[in-house]
Motif scaffolding. Sequence first.
Motif, mmCIF file in Angstrom:
data_model
loop_
_atom_site.group_PDB
_atom_site.id
_atom_site.type_symbol
_atom_site.label_atom_id
_atom_site.label_comp_id
_atom_site.label_asym_id
_atom_site.label_seq_id
_atom_site.Cartn_x
_atom_site.Cartn_y
_atom_site.Cartn_z
ATOM 1 N N MET A 1 52.857 50.370 56.257
ATOM 2 C CA MET A 1 51.628 50.525 55.517
ATOM 3 C C MET A 1 51.678 49.590 54.313
ATOM 4 N N THR A 2 50.571 48.909 54.023
ATOM 5 C CA THR A 2 50.533 47.994 52.895
ATOM 6 C C THR A 2 49.962 48.687 51.677
ATOM 7 N N ASP A 3 50.371 48.221 50.519
ATOM 8 C CA ASP A 3 49.821 48.748 49.280
ATOM 9 C C ASP A 3 48.421 48.184 49.104
ATOM 10 N N SER A 4 47.498 49.029 48.676
ATOM 11 C CA SER A 4 46.145 48.541 48.431
ATOM 12 C C SER A 4 46.001 48.235 46.941
ATOM 13 N N LEU A 5 45.198 47.249 46.668
ATOM 14 C CA LEU A 5 44.941 46.835 45.302
ATOM 15 C C LEU A 5 43.643 47.479 44.866
ATOM 16 N N HIS A 6 43.660 48.235 43.797
ATOM 17 C CA HIS A 6 42.468 48.909 43.313
ATOM 18 C C HIS A 6 41.841 48.065 42.221
ATOM 19 N N LEU A 7 40.703 47.443 42.548
ATOM 20 C CA LEU A 7 39.983 46.603 41.611
ATOM 21 C C LEU A 7 38.757 47.344 41.110
ATOM 22 N N PRO A 8 38.302 47.013 39.910
ATOM 23 C CA PRO A 8 37.090 47.658 39.408
ATOM 24 C C PRO A 8 35.898 47.287 40.289
ATOM 25 N N PRO A 11 29.707 45.148 40.211
ATOM 26 C CA PRO A 11 28.971 44.099 40.918
ATOM 27 C C PRO A 11 28.825 42.809 40.110
ATOM 28 N N ALA A 12 28.715 42.907 38.806
ATOM 29 C CA ALA A 12 28.580 41.703 37.983
ATOM 30 C C ALA A 12 29.851 40.855 38.040
ATOM 31 N N LEU A 13 31.013 41.510 38.012
ATOM 32 C CA LEU A 13 32.271 40.773 38.098
ATOM 33 C C LEU A 13 32.449 40.137 39.475
ATOM 34 N N LEU A 14 32.080 40.873 40.513
ATOM 35 C CA LEU A 14 32.180 40.315 41.860
ATOM 36 C C LEU A 14 31.228 39.141 42.039
ATOM 37 N N SER A 15 30.016 39.270 41.526
ATOM 38 C CA SER A 15 29.046 38.172 41.618
ATOM 39 C C SER A 15 29.557 36.929 40.909
ATOM 40 N N LEU A 44 37.914 32.703 49.294
ATOM 41 C CA LEU A 44 37.023 33.569 48.521
ATOM 42 C C LEU A 44 37.737 34.844 48.082
ATOM 43 N N ALA A 45 38.512 35.430 48.972
ATOM 44 C CA ALA A 45 39.257 36.640 48.621
ATOM 45 C C ALA A 45 40.248 36.364 47.490
ATOM 46 N N GLU A 50 41.902 36.823 41.867
ATOM 47 C CA GLU A 50 42.325 36.132 40.648
ATOM 48 C C GLU A 50 41.380 36.411 39.492
ATOM 49 N N ARG A 51 40.083 36.375 39.736
ATOM 50 C CA ARG A 51 39.103 36.618 38.672
ATOM 51 C C ARG A 51 39.181 38.042 38.142
ATOM 52 N N LEU A 52 39.379 39.000 39.041
ATOM 53 C CA LEU A 52 39.355 40.398 38.622
ATOM 54 C C LEU A 52 40.679 40.868 38.028
ATOM 55 N N THR A 53 41.777 40.247 38.418
ATOM 56 C CA THR A 53 43.076 40.692 37.911
ATOM 57 C C THR A 53 43.661 39.744 36.875
ATOM 58 N N GLY A 54 43.196 38.497 36.900
ATOM 59 C CA GLY A 54 43.752 37.502 35.998
ATOM 60 C C GLY A 54 44.982 36.820 36.553
ATOM 61 N N TYR A 55 45.395 37.200 37.760
ATOM 62 C CA TYR A 55 46.581 36.620 38.375
ATOM 63 C C TYR A 55 46.252 36.071 39.755
ATOM 64 N N PRO A 56 46.755 34.886 40.076
ATOM 65 C CA PRO A 56 46.543 34.388 41.438
ATOM 66 C C PRO A 56 47.254 35.275 42.446
ATOM 67 N N ASP A 57 46.584 35.557 43.563
ATOM 68 C CA ASP A 57 47.164 36.414 44.596
ATOM 69 C C ASP A 57 48.267 35.685 45.345
ATOM 70 N N VAL A 58 47.982 34.466 45.751
ATOM 71 C CA VAL A 58 48.929 33.676 46.528
ATOM 72 C C VAL A 58 48.883 32.255 45.985
ATOM 73 N N PRO A 59 50.024 31.647 45.732
ATOM 74 C CA PRO A 59 49.997 30.263 45.272
ATOM 75 C C PRO A 59 49.363 29.355 46.321
ATOM 76 N N ASP A 60 48.615 28.381 45.863
ATOM 77 C CA ASP A 60 47.976 27.421 46.758
ATOM 78 C C ASP A 60 49.060 26.542 47.374
#
Length: 67
Positions: A1-8, A11-15, A44-45, A50-60
């Motif tokens: 089972m993977t850990d889920s990331l709980h983001l706020p 809708p404004a932040l997602l937009s 996009l994911a 990155e925008r919502l947490t301030g940290y890159p999820d995976v290095p490019d």
Amino acid sequence: MTDSLHLPADPALLSEALLNAPAWARVGLTMPDERMRAKAATELANTIVERLTGYPDVPDPDQLSMF
């Protein structure tokens, strides 16, 4: 089972994250090529995380390492 990331769920932040994602990724979702759509969706994911947490999820993988 993977850990889920709980983001706020703001809708404004997602937009904002979607609108500031690379243009190629936004357009890439409409491509007929399945591989391009998958790459675009991943970009996009990563942008949203990155925008919502301030940290890159995976290095490019295309980014050169400074170390």
